[in-house]
Enzyme design. Structure first.
Site, short mmCIF file in Angstrom:
data_model
loop_
_atom_site.label_atom_id
_atom_site.label_comp_id
_atom_site.label_asym_id
_atom_site.label_seq_id
_atom_site.Cartn_x
_atom_site.Cartn_y
_atom_site.Cartn_z
N GLU A 1 -7.88 -5.28 -0.16
CA GLU A 1 -8.33 -5.86 -1.44
C GLU A 1 -8.26 -7.46 -1.21
O GLU A 1 -8.94 -8.23 -1.61
CB GLU A 1 -7.68 -5.64 -2.42
CG GLU A 1 -7.67 -4.07 -3.04
CD GLU A 1 -8.96 -3.55 -3.78
OE1 GLU A 1 -9.89 -4.30 -2.99
OE2 GLU A 1 -9.08 -2.60 -4.24
N HIS B 1 0.88 -1.19 0.00
CA HIS B 1 0.05 0.02 -0.19
C HIS B 1 0.88 1.39 -0.07
O HIS B 1 1.74 1.27 0.60
CB HIS B 1 -0.95 -0.11 1.30
CG HIS B 1 -2.10 0.80 1.07
ND1 HIS B 1 -1.95 2.16 1.28
CD2 HIS B 1 -3.20 0.68 0.69
CE1 HIS B 1 -3.22 2.94 1.03
NE2 HIS B 1 -3.97 1.81 0.56
N1 ACO Z 1 3.88 -7.54 -4.49
C1 ACO Z 1 5.22 -7.75 -4.55
N2 ACO Z 1 6.01 -6.61 -4.42
C2 ACO Z 1 5.57 -5.39 -4.20
C3 ACO Z 1 3.91 -5.26 -4.08
C4 ACO Z 1 3.28 -6.53 -4.14
N3 ACO Z 1 1.94 -6.40 -3.84
N4 ACO Z 1 3.85 -4.19 -3.68
C5 ACO Z 1 4.97 -3.47 -3.82
N5 ACO Z 1 6.14 -4.18 -4.16
C6 ACO Z 1 7.26 -3.94 -3.91
C7 ACO Z 1 7.82 -3.29 -5.35
O1 ACO Z 1 8.11 -4.27 -6.38
C8 ACO Z 1 8.97 -2.50 -5.18
O2 ACO Z 1 10.10 -3.16 -5.02
P1 ACO Z 1 11.52 -2.53 -5.40
O3 ACO Z 1 11.90 -1.66 -4.19
O4 ACO Z 1 12.36 -3.52 -5.46
O5 ACO Z 1 11.16 -1.87 -6.66
C9 ACO Z 1 8.56 -1.93 -3.70
O6 ACO Z 1 7.75 -3.13 -3.17
C10 ACO Z 1 7.72 -0.45 -3.55
O7 ACO Z 1 6.61 -0.78 -4.31
P2 ACO Z 1 5.84 0.50 -5.14
O8 ACO Z 1 5.04 -0.17 -6.42
O9 ACO Z 1 6.95 1.35 -5.56
O10 ACO Z 1 4.89 1.08 -4.04
P3 ACO Z 1 3.61 1.95 -4.31
O11 ACO Z 1 3.35 2.83 -3.17
O12 ACO Z 1 4.06 2.81 -5.62
O13 ACO Z 1 2.66 0.98 -4.96
C11 ACO Z 1 0.77 -0.39 -4.68
C12 ACO Z 1 1.57 0.71 -4.03
C13 ACO Z 1 0.36 0.13 -6.02
C14 ACO Z 1 -0.71 -0.80 -3.83
C15 ACO Z 1 1.48 -1.51 -4.72
O14 ACO Z 1 1.91 -2.29 -3.48
C16 ACO Z 1 0.64 -2.76 -5.46
O15 ACO Z 1 0.90 -2.86 -6.88
N6 ACO Z 1 -0.02 -3.67 -4.82
C17 ACO Z 1 -0.71 -4.79 -5.51
C18 ACO Z 1 -2.03 -4.13 -6.25
C19 ACO Z 1 -3.01 -4.08 -5.15
O16 ACO Z 1 -3.15 -5.02 -4.01
N7 ACO Z 1 -3.62 -2.93 -5.05
C20 ACO Z 1 -4.92 -2.56 -4.30
C21 ACO Z 1 -4.25 -1.54 -3.20
S1 ACO Z 1 -5.42 -0.97 -2.06
C22 ACO Z 1 -6.61 -0.03 -3.00
O17 ACO Z 1 -6.08 0.54 -4.15
C23 ACO Z 1 -7.75 -0.01 -2.50
#
Ligand code: ACO
Length: 360
Positions: A308, A253
């Protein structure tokens, strides 16, 4: 020039509507911790709190309730648009398109609570009408007697649902009504900031909610769990996904760097509703293993279960079709979106950031 991709960490406005405390893992609506109110108040009561800033008196609640019931019906134009859309259009695209047909001249004024109720009240009708149409079932007109959530299930299933089931969906919807400056709320505020109308702002929000990184995640969680149900070594499988750069849906998140309080509340609700169940056991096991894998493969990123992951499970437990997960999430988030649109209009400055040119 300091660039914050994805506006990470950027504070764009002040708000009195809600607070997402990502460090403590708390979600506040107008001063109330959502965990204290989600299961003990109705959708209408919490919507009133979010729109007006206070819980309603009995007379005020009667009035809000009356308005919700009054505005449930589709207008003839909305019905015409809805019945003309192709079968292969997703439920979120249908919702976006039909809602935008509500944007007639009655919505050109400064956004108001009456407009917010009008649009919030009609969303379940759009979702249920389209669902039954695709299923080849007789469309069920909205009831004039049932509560907002009872009526939603009634229009979907064609019969009045058990109170326990209504309470579960209502608690989920109450937990997801408002969530600070998330992507869809921001999109709504950007549109509102141009002094566009409420319908246009909501249409922007729905389009934004649809994406799998935001509200589109629950169906992806179901796909993930279905895939994992066929696999012997769950941990290896999850690890391989993360190592190949895939995101595990339902985890991570932007704001919560600890447990998402909504995911805990929904998980507990689910356990009390379902009890012993093969699918729930799989979800709980996958959660544990995914957290372990994420901690090992992505150390220091603070990745936890988000709303989610268990939202998908709760909707499955109450037999909601997966195509309805994101529309149902939108039906509850309508309250937060409309509150933010009104707040934006109160003290408006057009939202217009900059970009740094790196082209030829
Ligand atoms: N699975 C694996 N790795 C992850 C995940 C995940 N679900 N979420 C984040 N990471 C990793 C990224 O790959 C990144 O790794 P790195 O540093 O090696 O590049 C690091 O954690 C930071 O992630 P970001 O994507 O930069 O974090 P951001 O804050 O931009 O994204 C988000 C948040 C979009 C929710 C992300 O965690 C994600 O895509 N999760 C999966 C989709 C999801 O469940 N969405 C629902 C969110 S809740 C809502 O919107 C109601």
């Amino acid at each position: 020039m300091n660039i914050q991709k994805g506006l990470k960490g950027v504070v764009v406005t002040e708000t009195q509507i809600g607070e997402v405390d990502g460090t403590e893992g708390k979600l506040i609506y107008r001063g109330y911790d959502v965990r204290d109110i989600a299961s003990s108040y109705t959708f209408e009561e919490i919507a009133h709190l979010i729109w007006y800033g206070e819980f309603p008196t009995i007379e005020q609640l009667d009035q809000t309730d009356f308005m919700f019931k009054k505005y449930r019906k589709l207008t003839p134009v909305m019905e015409k648009v809805l019945t003309s859309l192709p079968e292969n259009m997703t439920a979120m695209s249908v919702l976006r398109t039909v809602l935008s047909a509500a944007g007639d001249d009655t919505f050109i004024n400064k956004p108001s609570i009456e407009e917010a109720i009008k649009l919030t009240a009609v969303i379940p009708t759009i979702i249920a009408y389209r669902f039954r149409l695709l299923e080849g079932k007789v469309v069920v007109p909205p009831s004039k007697d049932l509560s907002h959530v009872e009526n939603y299930l009634y229009m979907l299933n064609g019969e009045k649902e058990a109170e326990e089931l209504v309470r579960v969906l209502e608690t989920y919807m109450n937990l997801t009504m408002e969530h600070g400056m998330n992507a869809s709320t921001f999109a709504a505020r950007v549109t509102a900031s141009t002094e566009s109308d409420m319908v246009s702002s909501i249409t922007s929000a729905i389009g934004t909610m649809k994406g799998p990184l935001h509200g589109g995640a629950p169906s992806e969680v179901i796909n993930l769990l279905d895939e994992l149900s066929l696999v012997d070594n769950l941990e290896e499988h999850l690890r391989a996904k993360v190592q190949s750069g895939q995101k595990l849906m339902g985890f991570g998140h932007r704001v919560y760097k600890t447990i998402d309080p909504r995911s805990v509340a929904i998980k507990n609700l689910l356990i009390s509703l379902v009890g012993k169940d093969e699918w729930l056991d799989l979800a709980l096991k996958v959660e544990q293993l995914a957290l372990k894998v994420l901690q090992e493969e992505k150390p220091g990123r603070s990745l936890y279960t988000n709303v989610e992951f268990f939202a998908a499970a709760i909707m499955k437990a109450i037999s909601l079709d997966p195509s309805l997960f994101t529309p149902t999430f939108s039906a509850s988030r309508m309250v937060g979106w409309t509150a933010h649109i009104m707040e934006q209009a109160e003290d408006n400055v057009i939202i217009r950031p900059l970009s740094k040119y790196i082209g030829k």
